[in-house]
Design a protein around this motif. Structure first.
Motif, short mmCIF file in Angstrom:
data_model
loop_
_atom_site.label_atom_id
_atom_site.label_comp_id
_atom_site.label_asym_id
_atom_site.label_seq_id
_atom_site.Cartn_x
_atom_site.Cartn_y
_atom_site.Cartn_z
N LEU A 36 0.85 -1.19 0.00
CA LEU A 36 0.00 0.00 0.00
C LEU A 36 0.89 1.24 0.00
N GLU A 37 0.56 2.20 -0.85
CA GLU A 37 1.38 3.41 -0.96
C GLU A 37 0.49 4.65 -0.84
N GLY A 38 0.91 5.63 -0.05
CA GLY A 38 0.20 6.89 0.05
C GLY A 38 -0.45 7.12 1.41
N LYS A 39 -0.45 8.37 1.86
CA LYS A 39 -0.99 8.72 3.17
C LYS A 39 -2.50 8.46 3.26
N ARG A 40 -3.25 8.94 2.26
CA ARG A 40 -4.71 8.78 2.31
C ARG A 40 -5.09 7.31 2.29
N GLU A 41 -4.44 6.55 1.42
CA GLU A 41 -4.73 5.12 1.32
C GLU A 41 -4.41 4.41 2.64
N VAL A 90 11.30 1.22 -4.95
CA VAL A 90 10.11 0.45 -4.56
C VAL A 90 8.80 1.19 -4.79
N ALA A 91 8.85 2.52 -4.95
CA ALA A 91 7.62 3.30 -5.09
C ALA A 91 6.92 2.97 -6.41
N TYR A 92 5.60 2.93 -6.33
CA TYR A 92 4.80 2.59 -7.50
C TYR A 92 4.46 3.83 -8.32
N ARG A 93 4.32 4.95 -7.67
CA ARG A 93 3.87 6.16 -8.33
C ARG A 93 5.04 7.03 -8.78
N ASN A 160 -4.25 -5.67 -6.24
CA ASN A 160 -3.38 -5.20 -7.33
C ASN A 160 -3.08 -3.71 -7.10
N PRO A 161 -1.82 -3.29 -7.16
CA PRO A 161 -1.50 -1.87 -6.90
C PRO A 161 -2.28 -0.90 -7.77
N ASN A 162 -2.61 -1.31 -9.00
CA ASN A 162 -3.40 -0.44 -9.87
C ASN A 162 -4.81 -0.22 -9.33
N ILE A 163 -5.38 -1.23 -8.70
CA ILE A 163 -6.72 -1.08 -8.12
C ILE A 163 -6.66 -0.16 -6.91
N ILE A 164 -5.67 -0.36 -6.07
CA ILE A 164 -5.53 0.50 -4.88
C ILE A 164 -5.34 1.95 -5.30
N ARG A 165 -4.48 2.15 -6.29
CA ARG A 165 -4.20 3.52 -6.73
C ARG A 165 -5.42 4.16 -7.38
N SER A 166 -6.06 3.45 -8.31
CA SER A 166 -7.18 4.05 -9.04
C SER A 166 -8.42 4.21 -8.16
N SER A 167 -8.51 3.42 -7.11
CA SER A 167 -9.65 3.57 -6.19
C SER A 167 -9.37 4.63 -5.13
#
Length: 269
Positions: A36-41, A90-93, A160-167
């Motif tokens: 999981l990446e990001g403060k809000r997430e 390691v960062a996805y974004r 999937n990281p793409n789902i976490i990011r896009s959601s």
């Protein structure tokens, strides 16, 4: 609060573990962990009761004490500082906030889903493949405060990281369950849900049906639509009238239109 360890080498075993979890669905399923990446997430995951195993933060981008003020974490969570070079590895974004966590997945078995409201409102997606569409659907479900999101015959894992990011983390804020089409149909009938299938044939205008009872809206992929099994079990097929040259829209857009018509009716009642 201080980091228990600092990593400055991209060859570190934890770095390799993060990359494996990020890139390999099989590894996520085997270990029951995801990235999981990001403060809000991270905040949404913590609020939803997800267990954080390891918290990594870039020491050049974020002070871990500042993060603790934003998102209180259990004392047992490992805090690990990363150098900027390691974090970029390691960062996805492309643009990021300096925090990555290893998180324990939850069960999304249909049998575990208990509908608590008297007349729940549910969205069902059959065989969605594109993580971006799933993420957008989850954002809409969150915006409408739907009671559940059901995914029939899933083609990709939920973490999937793409789902976490896009959601934008809405994968954590909604109740999501998965199963086969047959299992979900049986579940909806057991819960006395009216099933409205989005379809092109034998359909009624989506504004003309009643969404105020226990309701499940079912959408398929833009390419193939819904399976015959869904259409045979629908209480009614519904359609969004199209006035241009094409006869379909992106599944997440279609779902949003149908969901908010349902919300309008429910709010007016």
């Amino acid at each position: 609060m201080y980091a228990t360890k600092h990593i400055s080498s991209v060859q570190n075993s934890l770095v390799k573990r993060i990359l494996l979890l990020k890139d390999k669905s099989r590894e996520r399923k085997k270990t029951g962990l995801f990235i999981l990446e990001g403060k809000r997430e991270l905040g949404l995951a913590v609020k939803a009761g997800y267990a954080i195993e390891t918290l990594c933060y870039c020491e050049d981008l974020l002070n871990v004490d500042q993060l603790e003020n934003l998102i209180p974490l259990e004392a047992t969570v490992n805090r690990i500082g990363l150098s900027l070079d390691v974090y970029k590895k390691v960062a996805y974004r492309d643009t990021t906030e300096g925090v990555i966590a290893i998180v324990k997945a939850k069960s999304h078995e249909l049998s575990d889903l208990k509908l608590e409201k008297e007349k729940p409102f549910i969205i069902v997606a059959e065989a969605p493949e594109k993580p971006g569409n799933i993420g957008a659907l989850l954002r809409t479900a969150d915006a409408a405060n739907l009671d559940a999101v059901l995914i029939a015959n899933p083609k990709t894992d939920l973490y999937n990281p793409n789902i976490i990011r896009s959601s934008v983390g809405c994968v954590f804020s909604r109740r999501v369950a998965m199963g086969s089409t047959a299992e979900i149909i049986a579940y909806l009938k057991e819960n006395k849900a009216t099933i409205y299938c989005a379809a092109l044939s034998a359909s009624e205008n989506y504004t003309k049906v009643d969404y105020t009872k226990t309701t499940a809206i079912v959408v398929g992929t833009e390419a193939t639509g819904l399976s015959e099994e869904w259409l045979a079990n629908a209480d009614k097929n519904i359609i969004i009238p199209m006035e241009g040259e094409i006869d379909s829209m992106n599944v997440s857009v279609s779902a949003a239109i149908l969901i908010f018509e349902g919300k309008r009716q429910r709010n007016e009642k």
